[in-house]
Design a protein around this motif. Structure first.
Motif, PDB file in Angstrom:
ATOM      1  N   ARG A   1       1.175   6.304  -5.487  1.00 20.74           N
ATOM      2  CA  ARG A   1       1.551   7.622  -6.013  1.00 20.74           C
ATOM      3  C   ARG A   1       2.393   7.427  -7.262  1.00 20.74           C
ATOM      4  N   VAL A   2       2.156   8.249  -8.270  1.00 19.73           N
ATOM      5  CA  VAL A   2       2.825   8.052  -9.559  1.00 19.73           C
ATOM      6  C   VAL A   2       3.363   9.374 -10.091  1.00 19.73           C
TER       7      VAL A   2
ATOM      8  N   GLU B   1      -3.276   5.468  -9.066  1.00 12.56           N
ATOM      9  CA  GLU B   1      -3.606   6.302  -7.909  1.00 12.56           C
ATOM     10  C   GLU B   1      -4.952   5.899  -7.324  1.00 12.56           C
ATOM     11  N   GLY B   2      -5.827   5.389  -8.184  1.00  9.48           N
ATOM     12  CA  GLY B   2      -7.106   4.869  -7.698  1.00  9.48           C
ATOM     13  C   GLY B   2      -6.939   3.684  -6.756  1.00  9.48           C
TER      14      GLY B   2
ATOM     15  N   ALA C   1      -3.072   8.818 -17.882  1.00  5.53           N
ATOM     16  CA  ALA C   1      -4.130   7.805 -17.774  1.00  5.53           C
ATOM     17  C   ALA C   1      -3.749   6.665 -16.843  1.00  5.53           C
ATOM     18  N   LEU C   2      -2.554   6.093 -17.034  1.00  2.00           N
ATOM     19  CA  LEU C   2      -2.129   4.970 -16.191  1.00  2.00           C
ATOM     20  C   LEU C   2      -1.958   5.431 -14.748  1.00  2.00           C
TER      21      LEU C   2
ATOM     22  N   PRO D   1       0.824  -1.213   0.000  1.00  4.03           N
ATOM     23  CA  PRO D   1       0.000   0.000   0.000  1.00  4.03           C
ATOM     24  C   PRO D   1       0.858   1.264   0.000  1.00  4.03           C
ATOM     25  N   GLY D   2       0.421   2.265  -0.746  1.00  6.05           N
ATOM     26  CA  GLY D   2       1.114   3.555  -0.749  1.00  6.05           C
ATOM     27  C   GLY D   2       2.454   3.539  -1.452  1.00  6.05           C
ATOM     28  N   SER D   3       2.644   2.634  -2.412  1.00  5.58           N
ATOM     29  CA  SER D   3       3.915   2.589  -3.144  1.00  5.58           C
ATOM     30  C   SER D   3       4.054   3.816  -4.038  1.00  5.58           C
ATOM     31  N   GLU D   4       5.320   4.108  -4.350  1.00 10.15           N
ATOM     32  CA  GLU D   4       5.585   5.259  -5.218  1.00 10.15           C
ATOM     33  C   GLU D   4       6.265   4.790  -6.492  1.00 10.15           C
TER      34      GLU D   4
END
Ligand SMILES: [Zn+2]
Length: 219
Positions: free
Chosen positions: A105-106, A100-101, A94-95, A80-83
């Motif tokens: 985080r991206v 993020e959904g 888009a990806l 969870p919460g990976s970057e």
């Protein structure tokens, strides 16, 4: 002049694979990459003109459905919460929106549309490359950079259509896009996994996920 050196593994052992009306395609005997020689690449301006024609809308359900074939399995693997970094994101996030959904985080990097070189100076929990690696002019250098962006134990998610064989290649629409210059197959991806000490899983016909060995340092 034609350069016979493989742009991925630098082997000199490359040979004719296919020729069509537009271009010649060579295949490397070592890593099995099929590639178009640099003498037949588009200029950067001509390449960008093609990309501008094919902008994918970030609210197009078909495109989001396409990207979800990577986003869903990748999100299931990540803590969870990976970057992560969307490498070659194109003009729209888009990806990133999909990931993020799922609570990740991206950051966005693209050499044409989001050329933020400072994002390439650090490491991430994951890197995603959707419909990107077939555009690499220098795949050897690009993959060295990509794996350097992933921390030990981190993930690389790839979408690209795979070469099956010479006969299918001759009828393959994917090769007719003039911006597609590097064509990967399962043997090429296994070669990459071994070269960079990764586990590899083929999720679908064009979805591949690699994981860096958690116990090794970068080469
Ligand atoms: Zn090669």
């Amino acid at each position: 002049m034609v350069n016979l050196t493989c742009p991925l593994c630098t082997s000199q052992e490359t040979g004719h694979f296919h020729r069509d009306r537009q271009r010649d395609y060579r295949r490397c005997a070592q890593c099995r990459l099929v590639f178009v020689d640099s003498s037949q690449h588009l200029s950067p301006d001509a390449e960008k003109a093609v990309y501008d024609l094919h902008q994918n809308r970030i609210d197009d359900p078909g495109y989001l459905n396409f990207l979800s074939r990577l986003a869903l399995p990748l999100a299931g693997l990540l803590p969870p919460g990976s970057e992560g970094l969307d490498y070659g994101c194109g003009p729209g996030p888009a990806l990133a929106g999909l990931l993020e959904g799922y609570g990740h985080r991206v950051k966005l990097y693209d050499p044409i549309y989001a050329n933020r070189r400072e994002l390439l100076q650090r490491q991430y929990d994951f890197v995603a490359c959707t419909e990107v690696i077939e555009h690499f002019r220098e795949p050897g250098a690009e993959f060295a950079r990509l794996f350097g962006l992933i921390r030990p134990g981190g993930w690389l998610g790839i979408m690209t259509k795979l070469v099956i064989g010479a006969d299918a290649f001759s009828r393959w629409h994917y090769k007719n896009d003039p911006t597609h210059i590097a064509f990967f197959s399962r043997p090429t991806l296994f070669w990459l996994a071994e070269r960079y000490d990764c586990a590899i899983e083929f999720i679908g016909s064009d979805v591949i996920i690699l994981q860096r060995n958690p116990h090794r340092r970068s080469r």
